[in-house]
Design a protein around this motif. Structure first.
Motif, PDB file in Angstrom:
ATOM      1  N   ALA A   1      -5.088   4.946  -2.733  1.00  0.00           N
ATOM      2  CA  ALA A   1      -3.680   4.958  -2.295  1.00  0.00           C
ATOM      3  C   ALA A   1      -2.935   3.735  -2.810  1.00  0.00           C
ATOM      4  CB  ALA A   1      -3.586   5.030  -0.775  1.00  0.00           C
ATOM      5  N   ARG A   2      -3.650   2.675  -3.129  1.00  0.00           N
ATOM      6  CA  ARG A   2      -2.968   1.472  -3.625  1.00  0.00           C
ATOM      7  C   ARG A   2      -2.206   1.759  -4.913  1.00  0.00           C
ATOM      8  NH1 ARG A   2      -6.886  -3.028  -6.129  1.00  0.00           N
ATOM      9  NH2 ARG A   2      -4.864  -3.949  -6.464  1.00  0.00           N
ATOM     10  N   ASN A   3      -2.642   2.771  -5.668  1.00  0.00           N
ATOM     11  CA  ASN A   3      -1.956   3.139  -6.905  1.00  0.00           C
ATOM     12  C   ASN A   3      -0.588   3.761  -6.649  1.00  0.00           C
ATOM     13  OD1 ASN A   3      -4.185   2.235  -8.397  1.00  0.00           O
ATOM     14  ND2 ASN A   3      -5.180   4.221  -8.211  1.00  0.00           N
ATOM     15  N   LEU A   4      -0.341   4.209  -5.437  1.00  0.00           N
ATOM     16  CA  LEU A   4       0.949   4.810  -5.107  1.00  0.00           C
ATOM     17  C   LEU A   4       2.052   3.764  -4.969  1.00  0.00           C
ATOM     18  CD1 LEU A   4      -0.222   7.439  -2.470  1.00  0.00           C
ATOM     19  CD2 LEU A   4       0.392   7.830  -4.870  1.00  0.00           C
ATOM     20  N   TYR A   5       1.671   2.520  -4.764  1.00  0.00           N
ATOM     21  CA  TYR A   5       2.661   1.468  -4.555  1.00  0.00           C
ATOM     22  C   TYR A   5       3.707   1.417  -5.669  1.00  0.00           C
ATOM     23  CZ  TYR A   5       4.797  -3.119  -4.431  1.00  0.00           C
ATOM     24  OH  TYR A   5       5.720  -4.131  -4.433  1.00  0.00           O
ATOM     25  N   THR A   6       3.251   1.522  -6.896  1.00  0.00           N
ATOM     26  CA  THR A   6       4.165   1.419  -8.039  1.00  0.00           C
ATOM     27  C   THR A   6       5.268   2.472  -7.972  1.00  0.00           C
ATOM     28  OG1 THR A   6       2.368   0.554  -9.365  1.00  0.00           O
ATOM     29  CG2 THR A   6       4.282   1.358 -10.555  1.00  0.00           C
ATOM     30  N   SER A   7       4.932   3.682  -7.536  1.00  0.00           N
ATOM     31  CA  SER A   7       5.933   4.752  -7.439  1.00  0.00           C
ATOM     32  C   SER A   7       6.782   4.647  -6.183  1.00  0.00           C
ATOM     33  CB  SER A   7       5.243   6.117  -7.451  1.00  0.00           C
ATOM     34  OG  SER A   7       4.572   6.310  -8.667  1.00  0.00           O
TER      35      SER A   7
ATOM     36  N   LEU B   1      17.068   8.788   2.130  1.00  0.00           N
ATOM     37  CA  LEU B   1      17.621   9.942   1.423  1.00  0.00           C
ATOM     38  C   LEU B   1      17.747   9.644  -0.071  1.00  0.00           C
ATOM     39  CD1 LEU B   1      20.418  11.181   3.855  1.00  0.00           C
ATOM     40  CD2 LEU B   1      18.190  12.254   3.413  1.00  0.00           C
ATOM     41  N   HIS B   2      18.238   8.463  -0.381  1.00  0.00           N
ATOM     42  CA  HIS B   2      18.426   8.068  -1.781  1.00  0.00           C
ATOM     43  C   HIS B   2      17.081   7.868  -2.490  1.00  0.00           C
ATOM     44  CE1 HIS B   2      20.032   6.082  -5.317  1.00  0.00           C
ATOM     45  NE2 HIS B   2      19.181   5.092  -5.095  1.00  0.00           N
ATOM     46  N   HIS B   3      16.209   7.083  -1.865  1.00  0.00           N
ATOM     47  CA  HIS B   3      14.948   6.725  -2.515  1.00  0.00           C
ATOM     48  C   HIS B   3      14.015   7.932  -2.626  1.00  0.00           C
ATOM     49  CE1 HIS B   3      12.251   3.779  -4.138  1.00  0.00           C
ATOM     50  NE2 HIS B   3      11.351   3.927  -3.180  1.00  0.00           N
ATOM     51  N   TYR B   4      13.883   8.711  -1.570  1.00  0.00           N
ATOM     52  CA  TYR B   4      13.018   9.895  -1.566  1.00  0.00           C
ATOM     53  C   TYR B   4      13.546  10.960  -2.525  1.00  0.00           C
ATOM     54  CZ  TYR B   4      10.029  13.613   0.360  1.00  0.00           C
ATOM     55  OH  TYR B   4       9.111  14.625   0.517  1.00  0.00           O
ATOM     56  N   GLY B   5      14.833  10.905  -2.824  1.00  0.00           N
ATOM     57  CA  GLY B   5      15.439  11.858  -3.745  1.00  0.00           C
ATOM     58  C   GLY B   5      14.974  11.702  -5.179  1.00  0.00           C
TER      59      GLY B   5
ATOM     60  N   GLN C   1       7.033  12.621  -4.933  1.00  0.00           N
ATOM     61  CA  GLN C   1       5.646  12.995  -5.237  1.00  0.00           C
ATOM     62  C   GLN C   1       4.674  11.974  -4.638  1.00  0.00           C
ATOM     63  OE1 GLN C   1       4.539  12.934  -9.395  1.00  0.00           O
ATOM     64  NE2 GLN C   1       2.848  14.332  -9.049  1.00  0.00           N
ATOM     65  N   ALA C   2       4.983  10.695  -4.778  1.00  0.00           N
ATOM     66  CA  ALA C   2       4.111   9.651  -4.223  1.00  0.00           C
ATOM     67  C   ALA C   2       4.078   9.729  -2.698  1.00  0.00           C
ATOM     68  CB  ALA C   2       4.581   8.270  -4.685  1.00  0.00           C
ATOM     69  N   CYS C   3       5.220  10.006  -2.077  1.00  0.00           N
ATOM     70  CA  CYS C   3       5.276  10.132  -0.614  1.00  0.00           C
ATOM     71  C   CYS C   3       4.413  11.297  -0.138  1.00  0.00           C
ATOM     72  CB  CYS C   3       6.717  10.335  -0.140  1.00  0.00           C
ATOM     73  SG  CYS C   3       7.723   8.851  -0.173  1.00  0.00           S
TER      74      CYS C   3
ATOM     75  N   HIS D   1      -3.795  10.921   1.790  1.00  0.00           N
ATOM     76  CA  HIS D   1      -4.264   9.654   2.363  1.00  0.00           C
ATOM     77  C   HIS D   1      -3.908   9.501   3.835  1.00  0.00           C
ATOM     78  CE1 HIS D   1      -5.305   8.430  -1.702  1.00  0.00           C
ATOM     79  NE2 HIS D   1      -4.110   8.833  -2.075  1.00  0.00           N
ATOM     80  N   GLN D   2      -3.311  10.532   4.435  1.00  0.00           N
ATOM     81  CA  GLN D   2      -2.916  10.524   5.836  1.00  0.00           C
ATOM     82  C   GLN D   2      -2.015   9.334   6.181  1.00  0.00           C
ATOM     83  OE1 GLN D   2      -6.302  11.360   4.928  1.00  0.00           O
ATOM     84  NE2 GLN D   2      -5.258  13.332   4.850  1.00  0.00           N
ATOM     85  N   GLY D   3      -1.181   8.957   5.224  1.00  0.00           N
ATOM     86  CA  GLY D   3      -0.214   7.886   5.448  1.00  0.00           C
ATOM     87  C   GLY D   3       1.058   8.440   6.056  1.00  0.00           C
ATOM     88  N   ASN D   4       1.874   7.551   6.554  1.00  0.00           N
ATOM     89  CA  ASN D   4       3.139   7.942   7.165  1.00  0.00           C
ATOM     90  C   ASN D   4       4.274   7.608   6.198  1.00  0.00           C
ATOM     91  OD1 ASN D   4       5.694   7.187   8.819  1.00  0.00           O
ATOM     92  ND2 ASN D   4       4.485   8.539  10.141  1.00  0.00           N
ATOM     93  N   VAL D   5       4.999   8.632   5.778  1.00  0.00           N
ATOM     94  CA  VAL D   5       6.081   8.463   4.808  1.00  0.00           C
ATOM     95  C   VAL D   5       7.195   7.591   5.371  1.00  0.00           C
ATOM     96  CG1 VAL D   5       7.878   9.682   3.511  1.00  0.00           C
ATOM     97  CG2 VAL D   5       5.540  10.577   3.566  1.00  0.00           C
ATOM     98  N   ASN D   6       7.560   7.795   6.633  1.00  0.00           N
ATOM     99  CA  ASN D   6       8.632   6.981   7.214  1.00  0.00           C
ATOM    100  C   ASN D   6       8.263   5.506   7.238  1.00  0.00           C
ATOM    101  OD1 ASN D   6      10.720   8.855   7.775  1.00  0.00           O
ATOM    102  ND2 ASN D   6       9.531   9.641   9.506  1.00  0.00           N
ATOM    103  N   LEU D   7       7.022   5.207   7.551  1.00  0.00           N
ATOM    104  CA  LEU D   7       6.577   3.812   7.545  1.00  0.00           C
ATOM    105  C   LEU D   7       6.604   3.252   6.121  1.00  0.00           C
ATOM    106  CD1 LEU D   7       5.492   1.278   8.851  1.00  0.00           C
ATOM    107  CD2 LEU D   7       3.198   2.326   8.812  1.00  0.00           C
ATOM    108  N   ALA D   8       6.120   4.016   5.159  1.00  0.00           N
ATOM    109  CA  ALA D   8       6.123   3.552   3.770  1.00  0.00           C
ATOM    110  C   ALA D   8       7.544   3.299   3.280  1.00  0.00           C
ATOM    111  CB  ALA D   8       5.422   4.567   2.872  1.00  0.00           C
ATOM    112  N   LEU D   9       8.460   4.197   3.612  1.00  0.00           N
ATOM    113  CA  LEU D   9       9.849   4.012   3.174  1.00  0.00           C
ATOM    114  C   LEU D   9      10.516   2.833   3.883  1.00  0.00           C
ATOM    115  CD1 LEU D   9      10.960   7.746   2.881  1.00  0.00           C
ATOM    116  CD2 LEU D   9      10.521   6.139   1.007  1.00  0.00           C
ATOM    117  N   LEU D  10      10.195   2.632   5.152  1.00  0.00           N
ATOM    118  CA  LEU D  10      10.720   1.461   5.868  1.00  0.00           C
ATOM    119  C   LEU D  10      10.236   0.177   5.201  1.00  0.00           C
ATOM    120  CD1 LEU D  10      11.762   0.547   9.104  1.00  0.00           C
ATOM    121  CD2 LEU D  10       9.443  -0.302   8.852  1.00  0.00           C
ATOM    122  N   LEU D  11       8.963   0.156   4.824  1.00  0.00           N
ATOM    123  CA  LEU D  11       8.411  -1.038   4.165  1.00  0.00           C
ATOM    124  C   LEU D  11       9.051  -1.249   2.796  1.00  0.00           C
ATOM    125  CD1 LEU D  11       4.668  -0.611   5.201  1.00  0.00           C
ATOM    126  CD2 LEU D  11       6.376  -2.171   6.205  1.00  0.00           C
ATOM    127  N   ALA D  12       9.301  -0.166   2.065  1.00  0.00           N
ATOM    128  CA  ALA D  12       9.992  -0.286   0.770  1.00  0.00           C
ATOM    129  C   ALA D  12      11.401  -0.823   0.979  1.00  0.00           C
ATOM    130  CB  ALA D  12      10.036   1.071   0.060  1.00  0.00           C
TER     131      ALA D  12
END
Length: 180
Positions: free
Chosen positions: A157-163, A34-38, A44-46, A53-64
């Protein structure tokens, strides 16, 4: 490398209290999300990760989240996390598509109910991810699992990592918030 290697003990990579290997809590992940996605740039990156890129936002946020705490995962652990999505991903994608299709045809109150239902599906998916995460071996001296995931999706999609990652300034802020 692309600056995505995180090591325990490095600036911004210190292991913070509140997240212990094998003891991740879905409620804590939800609050982090909630905090990070806010943050507009993260949101925007999510959405780009998901829609382009057909990625999973929940997985990306868990990894972050685990990366913020100085942890990483082996590539085979990421495979296990992706497998944990299989139960909910198809349903979530179908529902999201339906919600978007119906948006112009329903009132704002109905649309808000649809969004809230989608959030409940997201929470269930996060529970599955946390359950799978708690069965994995967490590493403290490894490259970023989030950067690895982005690279797996596509070269662009690797460019999304920074955001998507938590910045050291945000980590300091979250440490400060824990003491208040």
């Amino acid at each position: 490398m692309d600056g995505a290697t995180r090591r325990a003990g490095s600036p911004g990579g210190d292991i913070q209290s509140g997240l212990t290997p094998g003891m991740a809590n879905p409620a804590d992940l939800w609050q982090f999300c909630l905090h990070h996605y806010g943050k507009p740039e993260v949101k925007q990156a999510c959405l780009r990760l998901q829609d382009e890129h057909q990625g999973n936002v929940n997985l990306a946020l868990l990894l972050a989240w685990i990366e913020q705490h100085g942890y990483g995962l082996a590539p085979e652990s990421l495979t296990q996390l992706k497998h944990a999505l299989s139960r909910s991903e198809h349903l979530l994608i179908a529902y999201r598509h339906l919600r978007r299709e119906l948006k112009p045809r329903v009132g704002s109150g109905q649309y808000k109910k649809m969004l809230n239902f989608e959030l409940s599906l997201e929470k269930f998916q996060q529970q599955d991810l946390v359950d799978a995460l708690n069965r994995q071996t967490w590493l403290t001296d490894t490259a970023s699992p989030l950067a690895y995931y982005c690279r797996q999706l596509s070269p662009s999609a690797r460019n999304l990592y920074t955001s998507l990652k938590v910045t050291p300034a945000e980590e300091e802020g979250s440490n400060h918030d824990d003491t208040v």
